[in-house]
Design a protein around this motif. Structure first.
Motif, mmCIF file in Angstrom:
data_model
loop_
_atom_site.group_PDB
_atom_site.id
_atom_site.type_symbol
_atom_site.label_atom_id
_atom_site.label_comp_id
_atom_site.label_asym_id
_atom_site.label_seq_id
_atom_site.Cartn_x
_atom_site.Cartn_y
_atom_site.Cartn_z
ATOM 1 N N THR A 77 0.478 -1.340 -0.023
ATOM 2 C CA THR A 77 -0.092 -0.072 0.085
ATOM 3 C C THR A 77 0.602 1.434 0.537
ATOM 4 N N LYS A 78 2.219 1.089 0.555
ATOM 5 C CA LYS A 78 3.328 2.627 0.970
ATOM 6 C C LYS A 78 3.420 2.062 -1.141
ATOM 7 N N GLU A 79 3.876 1.045 -0.979
ATOM 8 C CA GLU A 79 4.344 1.590 -2.400
ATOM 9 C C GLU A 79 3.527 1.868 -3.582
ATOM 10 N N TYR A 80 2.300 1.453 -3.579
ATOM 11 C CA TYR A 80 1.045 2.157 -4.595
ATOM 12 C C TYR A 80 0.887 3.441 -4.171
ATOM 13 N N PHE A 81 1.134 4.222 -2.836
ATOM 14 C CA PHE A 81 0.623 5.437 -2.753
ATOM 15 C C PHE A 81 2.278 6.308 -3.225
ATOM 16 N N ILE A 82 3.244 5.996 -2.809
ATOM 17 C CA ILE A 82 4.092 6.795 -3.351
ATOM 18 C C ILE A 82 4.140 6.891 -4.749
ATOM 19 N N ASN A 83 4.262 5.776 -5.635
ATOM 20 C CA ASN A 83 4.040 5.655 -7.161
ATOM 21 C C ASN A 83 2.942 6.183 -8.061
ATOM 22 N N GLU A 84 1.705 5.799 -6.848
ATOM 23 C CA GLU A 84 0.597 7.394 -7.606
ATOM 24 C C GLU A 84 0.469 8.773 -7.381
ATOM 25 N N LEU A 85 1.574 8.546 -6.236
ATOM 26 C CA LEU A 85 2.373 10.438 -5.941
ATOM 27 C C LEU A 85 3.079 10.245 -7.229
ATOM 28 N N LYS A 86 4.037 9.804 -7.884
ATOM 29 C CA LYS A 86 4.627 9.956 -8.578
ATOM 30 C C LYS A 86 3.910 10.093 -10.407
ATOM 31 N N LYS A 87 2.900 9.707 -10.469
ATOM 32 C CA LYS A 87 2.373 9.932 -11.888
ATOM 33 C C LYS A 87 2.171 11.410 -11.687
ATOM 34 N N VAL A 88 0.838 11.748 -9.719
ATOM 35 C CA VAL A 88 0.461 13.153 -10.237
ATOM 36 C C VAL A 88 1.606 14.118 -10.862
ATOM 37 N N LEU A 89 3.001 13.793 -10.164
ATOM 38 C CA LEU A 89 3.540 14.776 -10.215
ATOM 39 C C LEU A 89 3.769 14.909 -11.250
ATOM 40 N N GLU A 90 4.741 13.707 -11.713
ATOM 41 C CA GLU A 90 5.006 13.994 -13.188
ATOM 42 C C GLU A 90 3.976 14.504 -14.491
ATOM 43 N N ALA A 91 2.482 13.659 -14.271
ATOM 44 C CA ALA A 91 1.628 14.179 -15.056
ATOM 45 C C ALA A 91 1.201 16.479 -14.575
ATOM 46 N N ASP A 92 2.302 17.197 -14.038
ATOM 47 C CA ASP A 92 1.772 17.923 -13.427
ATOM 48 C C ASP A 92 0.496 18.799 -12.997
ATOM 49 N N GLY A 93 -0.309 16.920 -12.093
ATOM 50 C CA GLY A 93 -1.657 17.010 -11.479
ATOM 51 C C GLY A 93 -1.199 17.870 -10.378
ATOM 52 N N ASP A 94 -2.885 18.294 -10.079
ATOM 53 C CA ASP A 94 -3.569 18.855 -8.185
ATOM 54 C C ASP A 94 -2.652 17.908 -7.203
ATOM 55 N N VAL A 95 -2.023 18.066 -6.357
ATOM 56 C CA VAL A 95 -1.274 17.179 -5.522
ATOM 57 C C VAL A 95 -2.293 17.248 -4.077
ATOM 58 N N ALA A 96 -3.327 18.181 -3.913
ATOM 59 C CA ALA A 96 -4.468 18.484 -3.196
ATOM 60 C C ALA A 96 -5.717 17.671 -3.520
ATOM 61 N N VAL A 97 -5.533 17.462 -4.644
ATOM 62 C CA VAL A 97 -6.862 16.487 -5.377
ATOM 63 C C VAL A 97 -6.238 15.106 -4.711
ATOM 64 N N TYR A 98 -5.704 15.061 -5.242
ATOM 65 C CA TYR A 98 -4.309 13.308 -4.968
ATOM 66 C C TYR A 98 -4.867 13.191 -3.725
ATOM 67 N N MET A 99 -4.715 14.022 -2.033
ATOM 68 C CA MET A 99 -4.352 13.961 -1.129
ATOM 69 C C MET A 99 -5.847 13.490 -1.004
ATOM 70 N N GLN A 100 -6.387 14.164 -0.892
ATOM 71 C CA GLN A 100 -8.078 14.060 -0.872
ATOM 72 C C GLN A 100 -8.817 12.622 -0.868
ATOM 73 N N LYS A 101 -8.314 12.914 -2.364
ATOM 74 C CA LYS A 101 -8.577 11.102 -3.196
ATOM 75 C C LYS A 101 -7.966 10.265 -1.792
ATOM 76 N N MET A 102 -7.058 9.903 -1.342
ATOM 77 C CA MET A 102 -6.666 9.111 -0.795
ATOM 78 C C MET A 102 -7.094 8.888 0.549
ATOM 79 N N ALA A 103 -7.199 10.143 0.926
ATOM 80 C CA ALA A 103 -7.946 10.835 2.247
ATOM 81 C C ALA A 103 -9.265 9.890 2.147
ATOM 82 N N GLN A 104 -10.325 9.567 1.096
ATOM 83 C CA GLN A 104 -11.487 8.990 1.593
ATOM 84 C C GLN A 104 -11.282 7.443 0.874
ATOM 85 N N LEU A 105 -10.272 7.451 0.295
ATOM 86 C CA LEU A 105 -9.808 5.814 -0.346
ATOM 87 C C LEU A 105 -9.225 4.745 1.221
ATOM 88 N N ALA A 106 -8.757 5.951 2.368
ATOM 89 C CA ALA A 106 -8.999 5.293 3.106
ATOM 90 C C ALA A 106 -9.531 5.387 4.290
#
Length: 181
Positions: A147-176
């Motif tokens: 799960t930690k690896e998944y979190f880090i890999n998905e965060l890297k994808k968001v950063l590479e795509a110049d995505g919104d990190v705050a939206v990603y964190m909210q999505k991960m919070a909702q998943l949790a």
């Protein structure tokens, strides 16, 4: 006014005397962006909101992730007062070991403008709950390695795509929250 200061470089706790004025905190941190945390009963912790992007050292104060220098004052009725906690007691709460998960995620987040403590909303059973990025990191830190690896890999994808990190964190919070039932 008596305060306790935590030096991020040495992670030493020192008792200091500060004259409280309108610009005291800004002068201490050399910044106008200050986070205000209340994880110690009857106290307030001030930290530099720019510390993450400036890649300053991280540590824990109890369970609270802190980055950079911190100032601790007592708190009574929304007013700062002399720190009530003893220097030795505060020092015993400082956990200097930050594990690899936190180190890697904080290094990735340092390239963004995310604030660890800015609240966002998630839903659980139709109820609105306010969480923040620091909570997301804490939650994923206690997960299993995959799960930690998944979190880090998905965060890297968001950063590479110049995505919104705050939206990603909210999505991960909702998943949790969804997993928590």
């Amino acid at each position: 006014m008596k305060a306790l200061a935590i030096d991020a470089q040495t992670q030493e706790v020192k008792e200091i005397e500060l004259e409280m004025a309108a610009n005291t905190l800004y002068t201490f941190f050399s910044s106008i962006l200050i986070d205000e945390l209340e994880s110690i009963k009857e106290h307030v912790i001030y930290a530099d909101a720019n510390a993450l992007s400036e890649k300053k050292n991280a540590y824990f104060l109890g369970e609270q992730l802190i980055i950079g220098d911190a100032l601790v004052f007592g708190r009574e009725d929304f007013n700062d007062v002399d720190a009530k906690i003893k220097q030795e007691e505060l020092d015993s709460l400082v956990k200097r070991d930050v594990n690899d998960f936190y180190k890697e995620v904080l290094a990735l987040l340092a390239t963004t403008d995310i604030n660890l403590y800015r609240a966002f909303e998630v839903q659980k059973n139709g109820e609105k709950i306010m969480l923040n990025t620091e909570w997301v990191l804490y939650t994923f830190n206690i997960a299993d390695e995959r799960t930690k690896e998944y979190f880090i890999n998905e965060l890297k994808k968001v950063l590479e795509a110049d995505g919104d990190v705050a939206v990603y964190m909210q999505k991960m919070a909702q998943l949790a929250m969804n997993v928590a039932g």
